[in-house]
Design a protein around this motif. Structure first.
Motif, PDB file in Angstrom:
ATOM      1  N   SER A   2       0.900  -1.077  -0.103  1.00 28.63           N
ATOM      2  CA  SER A   2      -0.115   0.095  -0.022  1.00 28.63           C
ATOM      3  C   SER A   2       0.959   1.420  -0.041  1.00 28.63           C
ATOM      4  O   SER A   2       1.989   1.244   0.608  1.00 28.63           O
ATOM      5  CB  SER A   2      -0.962   0.306   1.226  1.00 28.63           C
ATOM      6  OG  SER A   2      -1.791  -1.004   1.304  1.00 28.63           O
ATOM      7  N   PRO A   3       0.509   2.199  -0.714  1.00 25.37           N
ATOM      8  CA  PRO A   3       1.308   3.720  -0.638  1.00 25.37           C
ATOM      9  C   PRO A   3       0.938   3.908   0.801  1.00 25.37           C
ATOM     10  O   PRO A   3       0.394   3.830   1.697  1.00 25.37           O
ATOM     11  CB  PRO A   3       0.594   4.413  -1.724  1.00 25.37           C
ATOM     12  CG  PRO A   3      -0.945   3.790  -1.417  1.00 25.37           C
ATOM     13  CD  PRO A   3      -0.921   2.680  -1.382  1.00 25.37           C
ATOM     14  N   MET A   4       2.402   4.588   1.171  1.00 24.34           N
ATOM     15  CA  MET A   4       2.733   5.341   2.461  1.00 24.34           C
ATOM     16  C   MET A   4       1.913   6.508   2.824  1.00 24.34           C
ATOM     17  O   MET A   4       1.379   7.222   2.095  1.00 24.34           O
ATOM     18  CB  MET A   4       4.098   5.651   2.569  1.00 24.34           C
ATOM     19  CG  MET A   4       5.099   4.568   2.510  1.00 24.34           C
ATOM     20  SD  MET A   4       6.963   5.216   2.855  1.00 24.34           S
ATOM     21  CE  MET A   4       6.638   5.897   4.421  1.00 24.34           C
ATOM     22  N   SER A   5       1.221   6.207   3.878  1.00 18.57           N
ATOM     23  CA  SER A   5       0.305   7.221   4.455  1.00 18.57           C
ATOM     24  C   SER A   5       1.214   8.683   4.652  1.00 18.57           C
ATOM     25  O   SER A   5       2.465   8.337   5.149  1.00 18.57           O
ATOM     26  CB  SER A   5      -0.390   6.943   5.648  1.00 18.57           C
ATOM     27  OG  SER A   5       0.489   6.648   6.727  1.00 18.57           O
ATOM     28  N   PRO A   6       0.902   9.766   4.250  1.00 16.29           N
ATOM     29  CA  PRO A   6       1.341  11.200   4.629  1.00 16.29           C
ATOM     30  C   PRO A   6       1.492  11.263   5.932  1.00 16.29           C
ATOM     31  O   PRO A   6       0.816  10.723   6.944  1.00 16.29           O
ATOM     32  CB  PRO A   6       0.627  12.031   3.825  1.00 16.29           C
ATOM     33  CG  PRO A   6      -0.950  11.577   4.021  1.00 16.29           C
ATOM     34  CD  PRO A   6      -0.640  10.134   4.100  1.00 16.29           C
TER      35      PRO A   6
END
Length: 658
Positions: free
Chosen positions: A49-53
């Motif tokens: 999953s893309p990294m959360s900001p």
């Protein structure tokens, strides 16, 4: 197995679209075409999953509690609360905390309310506002942070002058620091139940306030986070020592040489002179809360031991402070300074300020010195925050006389809170002193031993009577006038001072006249005169002396500056006859061409100082007189203040070549 098909591996790359179908051959040999099927090749495990900001650096939490009314003096406190659970990552730490409130009271916020903040789990309570704000009835969005520099003043007009906003809106310094709430865990990742924080308002217990009421309207909390500091890297291991490779052949033995002579011992370099002035700050942990009514509070500089070389003396002493008090400086405080030598002598205590400043609540960077040009702190708040240098109520010189700066000891600043002012907060936020030193005077050159008086010569015998021209002395041809061929010539003994000389004169025996020489005449035999060498020309006239310095005041004027280490501009002088500023005499001081200061020639006393010693009566000068005095010593006016160069000129204005 004939019905099993294995597609080539190259078809099964990630993201490839693959089509397939099943065809059937009947017993009669005919083929029946099946349906087309498709699929897309994917990884055995799903992509990450893309990294959360990252979360924002600051988060604001707002209380959802209803407005709390305050209707009874001395009644129960009103509270607005927030459950603090930000959910920030464990690796972030709370860097700052800001509290914002809105409140109102019909009797005036400063007359009726005090506000505080509380962390309920650890029961940590810190005061935000203690009866501040005067008669103003509203506080709208007043925020409190440890990073602010100003406390809430006693009037809405004064607050507007500081922030430019109405009703105390803006950022203020709380009466007590908010950092204890951060230390109690507010905003950190909970290792215990969620933190509960509340703002409380108390209605002053004063019967005269009956019939008035107030309310605590809203409350918010802003938490700002920062990553922890990076770990300190471990120290690097030292490199192993270098081992040279073994030689392929045995080295030749070195020749035998006599041992070298040891170098002559060198004298150690001389230490540089110490700085002329030093600043010493409080060793007490600041800020320090003011004492309760009728009590003293001391902050110290301990130890105070400048350790200047022997013979140096303290030339000036300055005390600098910053503080505030909610009840008004002129109504609440008197300040004093105390010096305790460690050699067993009794302490010296001097009053500094006694109830000065009127209703003003702040003093910022206020310095007190015996400088004669300083003014006294006013009795009203007109000069708040009083930044600058002022004259203390009593001189500081007795502390210097007791050994301050020379004898080790400690220095204390004391604050006394006036009685009957209970529960009025205040703080000492800064305390320092500046000590300036003078080196011992340069020893004077001993006077030269006078030459012994010359012994007088014995009296000369009386002159022999001159023989008449026709009667030369026996055995001598007759004397003739100049140009004759006889060998006899008149000789004249001339005494120049006390040294006798002989000179040839003409034969007319004209009397030789001189204002200082003694003349004796006689006629004597003389051998024939040899040929005299030509007379040498007179020596060249010495070059003319350098023209005297221009003593005329420049058309645009000349500057007068302070003689202390700051060298501040005092006045531009355009009157050639002016010898003082509006209130002080102007001192003359001189410099060499390279800028070396010479306030005195020989000894640092009234006779050696260029304009007399200031402690024995300064001799004021015009610009032309100052230039002439310096020129008499082959010097010139200075381009700097020459602070601490002697003659006690630090406290006076001086002529400058500016």
């Amino acid at each position: 197995e004939a019905n099993v098909a294995s597609p080539p591996v190259s078809l099964l790359s990630y993201g490839a679209h693959v089509a397939w179908r099943v065809d059937v051959q009947t017993p009669s040999g005919q083929w029946a075409t099946g349906l087309n099927w498709t699929f897309t090749v994917e990884h055995l495990s799903p992509p990450p999953s893309p990294m959360s900001p990252p979360p924002p650096p600051c988060v604001t939490l707002v209380s959802t509690d209803q407005t709390v009314r305050l209707t009874e003096p001395g009644g129960a406190m009103g509270w607005l609360g927030i459950d603090v659970d930000t959910g920030y990552p464990n690796e972030l730490q709370v860097a700052s905390l800001t509290v914002c409130i809105s409140a109102t009271h019909t009797a005036g916020v400063g007359n009726a309310l005090n506000l505080r903040i509380k962390e309920f789990n650890s029961n940590v309570v810190q005061y935000l506002l203690w009866f501040q704000g005067g008669d103003a009835q509203h506080i709208d969005s007043a925020c409190f942070s440890d990073d602010a520099t100003e406390i809430v003043p006693q009037s809405e007009q004064a607050a507007r002058a500081i922030t430019g906003k109405a009703n105390f809106a803006g950022l203020w310094k709380p009466n007590q620091k908010l950092s204890p709430l951060i230390n109690a865990g507010v905003g950190s990742t909970p290792k215990k139940p969620i933190t509960k924080v509340g703002v409380g308002a108390a209605f002053k217990n004063d019967p005269s306030l009956s019939g008035t009421e107030g309310a605590l309207l809203d409350f918010s909390l802003t938490l700002c986070y920062a990553p922890p500091p990076p770990p300190v890297p471990p120290p690097q291991l030292p490199m192993p020592p270098f081992s040279p490779p073994p030689p392929s052949l045995p080295p030749c033995p070195p020749p035998t040489l006599p041992p070298p002579s040891p170098p002559p011992p060198s004298s150690p370099p001389s230490a540089p002179p110490p700085p002329p002035c030093q600043v010493y700050t409080s060793t007490s942990s600041l800020p320090v809360s003011m004492p309760d009514a009728g009590d003293m509070q001391w902050v110290d500089i301990n130890p105070l031991d400048p350790q200047y070389p022997a013979g140096w003396t303290v030339s000036s002493f300055k005390v600098c402070i910053s503080l505030w008090h909610n009840a008004g400086l002129g109504q609440a405080l008197n300040l004093r300074i105390r010096y305790n030598p460690k050699a067993g002598s009794s302490a010296v205590v001097n009053p500094l300020l006694r109830y000065k400043g009127g209703s003003a609540t702040r003093m910022t960077n206020v310095c007190l010195s015996d400088d004669p040009v300083s003014l006294s702190v006013p009795d009203d708040a007109s000069m708040e925050p009083f930044s600058g240098t002022w004259t203390p109520d009593t001189p500081l010189q007795p502390l210097v006389t007791a050994g301050l700066g020379i004898t080790p000891g400690y220095l204390g600043l004391g604050t006394f809170t006036k009685n009957l002012l209970h529960a009025s907060p205040g703080e000492i936020t800064a305390f320092s002193v500046e000590l300036c030193f003078e080196p011992p005077p340069i020893p004077s050159t001993p006077p030269m031993t006078p030459w012994p008086p010359s012994s007088p010569l014995p009296p000369s015998p009386p002159p022999s009577p001159l023989a008449p021209p026709s009667q030369p002395p026996p055995g001598c041809p007759p004397c003739r006038q100049s140009g004759g061929e006889d060998n006899a010539m008149p000789l004249r003994n001339i005494l120049f001072g006390s040294v006798p000389h002989k000179a040839l004169v003409d034969s007319k025996r004209k009397p030789y006249t001189s204002d200082s020489d003694t003349v004796l005449d006689r006629c004597a035999c003389s051998p024939p005169s040899p040929q005299l060498p030509p007379v040498s020309p007179p020596p060249l006239r010495p070059p003319p002396l350098s023209p005297p310095p221009n003593m005329e005041l420049p058309q645009w004027g000349i500057q007068v500056i302070r003689g202390n280490q700051h060298g501040a501009f005092v006045e531009c002088i355009t009157d050639p006859m002016q010898t003082q500023t509006k209130a002080e005499k102007i001192a003359a001081q001189c410099c060499e061409v390279d800028g070396t200061c010479r306030r005195y020639i020989g000894q640092n006393n009234n006779e050696g100082c260029v304009a007399g010693h200031a402690d024995q009566g300064l001799q004021s000068t015009t610009y032309a007189q100052a230039v002439a005095r310096c020129a008499a010593y082959g010097l010139q006016l200075c381009e700097t203040s020459c602070a601490n160069a002697g003659c006690s000129y630090n406290g006076y204005p001086v002529w400058a070549l500016l």
